[in-house]
Write a protein that holds these residues in place. Structure first.
Motif, short mmCIF file in Angstrom:
data_model
loop_
_atom_site.label_atom_id
_atom_site.label_comp_id
_atom_site.label_asym_id
_atom_site.label_seq_id
_atom_site.Cartn_x
_atom_site.Cartn_y
_atom_site.Cartn_z
N VAL A 13 0.81 -1.09 -0.01
CA VAL A 13 0.21 0.38 -0.04
C VAL A 13 0.91 1.16 -0.09
N VAL A 14 0.63 1.95 -1.18
CA VAL A 14 0.98 2.77 -0.39
C VAL A 14 0.56 4.52 -0.53
N GLY A 15 1.35 5.05 0.72
CA GLY A 15 0.57 6.53 1.13
C GLY A 15 0.07 6.03 2.77
N ALA A 16 0.74 6.41 3.68
CA ALA A 16 0.28 5.86 4.98
C ALA A 16 -1.19 7.57 5.20
N GLY A 17 -2.17 7.70 4.53
CA GLY A 17 -2.71 8.93 4.91
C GLY A 17 -3.55 7.75 5.60
N LEU A 35 3.07 -4.22 3.35
CA LEU A 35 3.86 -3.27 3.52
C LEU A 35 3.14 -2.05 3.19
N LEU A 36 3.27 -1.62 4.20
CA LEU A 36 3.29 0.32 3.85
C LEU A 36 3.81 0.42 3.91
N LEU A 37 3.58 1.70 2.95
CA LEU A 37 5.17 2.99 2.15
C LEU A 37 4.71 4.26 2.85
N VAL A 113 -3.77 7.18 13.27
CA VAL A 113 -4.79 5.95 12.15
C VAL A 113 -3.58 4.76 11.81
N ALA A 114 -2.55 4.96 11.13
CA ALA A 114 -1.43 4.46 10.66
C ALA A 114 -0.95 3.53 11.86
N ARG A 123 3.30 -3.39 8.77
CA ARG A 123 4.72 -3.37 8.48
C ARG A 123 4.55 -2.00 7.69
N LEU A 124 5.06 -1.10 8.40
CA LEU A 124 5.32 0.80 7.81
C LEU A 124 6.30 1.28 7.67
#
Length: 415
Positions: A13-17, A35-37, A113-114, A123-124
């Motif tokens: 997932v691209v973007g942790a908004g 995987l959160l980038l 939220v993240a 995993r951030l």
């Protein structure tokens, strides 16, 4: 279909908004490795009104975010100012949504939220700028992403939650639709006695000289001694391209009561602006292994400019579709499920967003906004209906106003 790959995660997932973190949360809940980038590092600023409607509050509750912790400011409803009138509309009492809203600045809202997603197994990675897709040579499907530091991360599916200017969607050939409304929001913060308020306040009359603009201003108390003050404008008027939005906000603030303190000396942050992509302005929401959620797919409500609720909701929907796809055994079966995602979104929001597009086209015409403000505001029952319509706050089997709004949304064509 893509060839077999050695994946770093099931889903990237691209973007942790709010959209990306909600997507990642629900994917992890479904047992997938996520995987959160995120290109920035938390905490970080984001242009927003900071006001959360009951629709957004419901999503936070669903994810188990502790909204009773310090820093969350509750509100009872909306205070509407216009046409020489000022009155308060409480949030409707519904089965599907709570009867209160919240205010929380984006300075730490996204981080909260993240962090909730991380607590649930995501995993951030912060400070990772995604520069483009990694494509399968044979199928053209996305099988990962490249980053600014020269690394590649591989996955079976990728979710673009990288906002209005989404680099991933553009790299995959998904451009904005010009037949969709676009908004602009500008805001700043003031030290002000207006920091403590039980209602979100919206002003329906924005004047540029003698011209009434399609948009609204807001004053949202943050509860920490400051108020978020801003305005949102739509591109449906002829004046849109020629307006200096920051100057308009300054002039609007100077017209406010002096004791509110909306002066340059009391400003605690610069005036910043952001684009508001509305009504699914980038489509399709799925192509060759890439799903769009939140602002990347233009999921902002054209009636009121609300984006956070729909960011989290589209993230949940995307996660449900992906999880369902992963339960199928063959690549062809997974692909068939993933291709249903755009239609699932249209079934959920398409008719309602079409109504919103008609609404913003109407108020962009000279005289319509003035007529509506002058003749609609004096009627409380009509305004309560408008609050439900503009906020998309109805029950499936509610009162007469719910039935009307739901029926209109159902019969309106989705596109």
């Amino acid at each position: 279909m893509p060839t077999a790959i050695q994946a770093d995660a099931d889903v990237i997932v691209v973007g942790a908004g709010p959209a990306g973190s909600a997507t990642a949360f629900y994917l992890a809940q479904a047992g997938l490795d996520v995987l959160l980038l995120e290109k920035t590092r938390f905490p970080r600023e984001k242009v927003c009104g900071d006001g959360l409607t009951p629709r957004a509050v419901k999503q936070l509750q669903n994810m188990g975010v502790d909204i009773d912790a310090p820093g969350w400011i509750r509100n009872k409803g909306l205070r509407v100012v216009g046409g020489g009138l000022r009155f308060e509309l409480d949030w409707p009492r519904l089965e599907r949504f709570p009867d209160f809203g919240l205010v929380r600045t984006r300075q730490d809202f996204d981080q909260i939220v993240a962090a909730n997603a991380v607590k649930n197994g995501v995993r951030l990675m912060e400070g990772v700028t995604v520069t483009g897709p990694v494509l399968d040579d044979r199928s053209g499907h996305i099988v990962g992403v490249t980053t600014k530091d020269g690394r590649e991360y591989r996955s079976r599916v990728v979710v673009a939650a990288d906002g209005n200017s989404t680099r991933l969607a553009l790299s995959m050939g998904l451009h904005k639709r010009e037949d969709r409304p676009m908004g602009v929001a500008v805001r700043t913060y003031f030290e002000s006695p207006r920091h403590d308020d039980d209602y979100l306040e919206t002003w329906l009359e924005l004047w540029d000289g003698d011209t009434l603009l399609p948009g609204y201003g807001w004053v949202f108390g943050v509860g920490d001694g400051t108020a978020n003050v801003g305005l949102g404008l739509l591109n449906t008027s002829a004046q849109f391209k020629n307006i200096d939005y920051r100057d308009l906000l300054r002039r609007w603030c100077r017209s406010m009561p002096q004791d509110w303190g909306f002066t340059e000396e009391n400003m605690t942050a610069p005036i910043r602006g952001a684009a508001l992509p509305m009504a699914f302005n980038r489509q399709p929401h799925y192509t060759r292994g890439l799903l769009l959620v939140g602002d990347s797919g233009g999921s902002i409500n054209p009636f009121n400019g609300e984006g956070i609720a729909y960011a989290m909701e589209t993230g949940e929907i995307a996660a449900e579709v992906i999880a369902k796809a992963f339960r199928n055994t063959t690549p062809a079966q997974r692909e068939r499920i993933l291709r249903t995602y755009p239609q699932v979104l249209k079934d959920a929001y398409g008719g309602y967003f079409t109504l919103g597009r008609l609404f913003v086209e109407a108020i962009g015409k000279p005289g319509v906004m003035s007529f509506g403000t002058r003749h609609g505001l004096p009627h409380p029952r009509l305004m309560r209906f408008a609050l439900k319509l503009l906020g998309n706050l109805t029950d499936r089997r509610g009162d007469a106003s719910d039935m009307i709004i739901n029926a209109l949304s159902k019969v309106a064509p989705s596109a």
